[in-house]
Design an enzyme around this catalytic site. Structure first.
Site: not given
Ligand code: GLU
Length: 496
Positions: A253-254
């Site tokens: 994820s980010k």
């Protein structure tokens, strides 16, 4: 074997990220190596979340990665249209057939009723599976209610008992208990097809031979197989790819860093590097080689050897691969890729002359070895352009103040002031003379000169640095580059 036909079927509800780009890439590699067909199909039946902006970004990112498609929206093909929102009539005709045959039925249960049923099942410790209540409503009566304006979904009638078994190319035989599946929705009450339904009809009509997709779809597959059966269609070969995780074993994820493909592009990761690295997410070439071109990957890729364990996305490894791909570029290519970052950082002018390009090629060649990505280059260039003895660290300044250092730089200043031009050869003969005249040699001779010319105690070797600043000082830049003689006199002023 039939001609291989595979598809990448994104929903235009977000950007292309590492996970689905890897799915697209494995499909593409498999198609290209089997001389098959790679199809792009846009699954946009979730009208609330789909946006044409996402679709154009997806297509742009696929093109940047070099994943070209043979059939798809815009270019068409024998089995179009390739956008699900344009295929609604096709799904509708299959739905009518399934209803007539009694293989599907209208379901009038409201969301509230279904939610209540779900909660009750959970409280009794049962799987929350639809009860099949509306199966009892005859088609005639259901049609009457629908004609009268009542909203209804359409569900597939599935056997209550038994199991669904299929062979996944990566995971082997998978078995699902029908009791845990219930009657899947084919068409929602807004008359749009559910994902599982549209995908089966499209994959079948588009003659897809292999469905290669993320493992988050494993639990959808038995539902899709039930739909294939009801429509008397033959399912394709399924291949489910493992998830892509961060190094901490949580879903990428980010938090971990860049995940959207265009972010990598902006950072100056080459598309050939990302292509190379994505291919290694869950697959490894037989000899373990890691730096591979697109053509080599097409040659070596083996769908049967794809791993079923999670793929870990390692940014350091991607950066290392990027360095290796950068090395393969010509000086001109490197300069062209570096230019936008340097212009953006206001280090290079908007208008570049041939002399600027010639200089830039040399500068990039010297500095690129110090970075993994083009976006890190401005930081290195700043060290060339910024020369301020007053901002030297104390430790560095002290290195200029030893007896030997002072003698070397004063003598250097005197000698350089007598020259009309300066280059590395002249530097070499001056240092030779200084050595003879001062008796200072080795580090005592060279280090003070490096510090005096750069106001830093580490950086490019002087044989690279000197030609860059001498040639650069003759060009116009937003912030002028100082030549060696200007540098030396500034240092002397500072030391006074
Ligand atoms: N539209 C689906 C997705 O983006 C496609 C899944 C599939 O390949 O069947 O997840």
């Amino acid at each position: 074997m039939d001609k291989v036909r595979v598809r990448f079927a994104p929903s235009p509800t977000g950007f292309l990220h590492v996970g689905n780009a890897r799915t697209a890439l494995f499909n593409w590699l498999f198609a290209r190596q089997s001389e098959g067909v790679f199809i792009l199909r846009i699954e946009d039946t979730d009208i609330k979340r789909s946006a044409s902006e996402y679709e154009s970004r997806l297509k742009k990112d696929l093109c940047w990665l070099g994943l070209d498609w043979d059939e798809g929206p815009d270019i068409g093909g024998r089995f179009g249209p390739y956008r699900q929102s344009l295929r609604i009539d096709i799904y509708r005709s299959y739905t009518q057939k399934l209803l007539e045959e009694g293989k599907a039925y209208y379901c009038f249960c409201s969301l509230q009723e279904l939610e209540k049923e779900r909660k009750r099942a959970i409280s009794l410790g049962k799987m929350p599976v639809y009860s099949g209540r509306c199966q009892a409503i005859s088609l005639e009566e259901a049609r009457r209610r629908v004609d009268a304006g009542e909203q209804a979904a359409v569900r597939l009638r599935t056997p209550e008992k038994g199991d669904i078994r299929y062979n996944d190319l990566v995971r082997g035989t998978l078995n699902f208990d029908l009791k845990l599946i219930g009657d899947p929705i084919l068409v929602r009450s807004n008359e749009l097809p559910a994902y599982n339904y549209a995908v089966v009809i499209d994959d079948s009509l588009m003659e897809i031979t292999h469905v290669i997709r993320g493992e988050d779809h494993i639990s959808n597959t038995p539902r899709q197989i039930l739909i294939y059966k009801a429509l008397s269609l033959t399912p394709p070969q399924f291949v489910h790819l493992s998830l892509v995780m961060g190094k901490d074993n949580t879903r990428l994820s980010k938090r971990h860093g860049a995940t959207a493909i265009d972010q990598f592009e902006k950072q100056g990761i080459l598309s050939s590097s990302l292509f190379n690295y994505l291919a290694l997410l869950g697959w490894a070439p037989p000899e373990g080689e890691e730096v591979l071109t697109k053509n080599e990957l097409v040659e070596l890729f083996n769908l049967k050897k794809v791993s079923r364990s999670a793929a870990i996305f390692d940014y350091d490894k991607l950066h290392w691969i990027n360095r290796q791909h950068i090395k393969e570029l010509s000086s001109r290519q490197k300069a062209e890729l570096a230019y936008p970052y340097l212009k953006e950082s206001k280090l290079l002018p908007e208008k570049m002359t041939d002399a600027h390009w010639e200089w830039l090629e040399k500068a990039v060649e010297s500095l690129i070895e110090r970075v993994d990505r083009f976006s890190d280059l401005p930081e290195q260039f700043v060290k060339l352009f910024e020369f301020s003895p007053s901002r030297m660290e104390d430790k560095t300044k002290e290195e200029l103040e030893t007896d030997c250092a002072l003698r070397v730089i004063y003598l250097f200043a005197e000698k350089i002031s007598r020259l009309d031009s300066f280059d590395y050869d002249k530097f070499a003969s001056l240092t030779h003379e200084i050595k003879r005249e001062t008796g200072c040699k080795g580090k005592d001779l060279y280090h003070p000169l490096r510090v005096a010319l750069t106001a830093r105690d580490s950086g490019l070797d002087l044989d690279k640095f000197i030609p860059l600043v001498e040639k650069g000082a003759k060009l116009s830049f937003p912030k002028p580059l100082k030549n060696c003689s200007q540098r030396i006199s500034e240092v002397l002023n500072f030391l006074k």
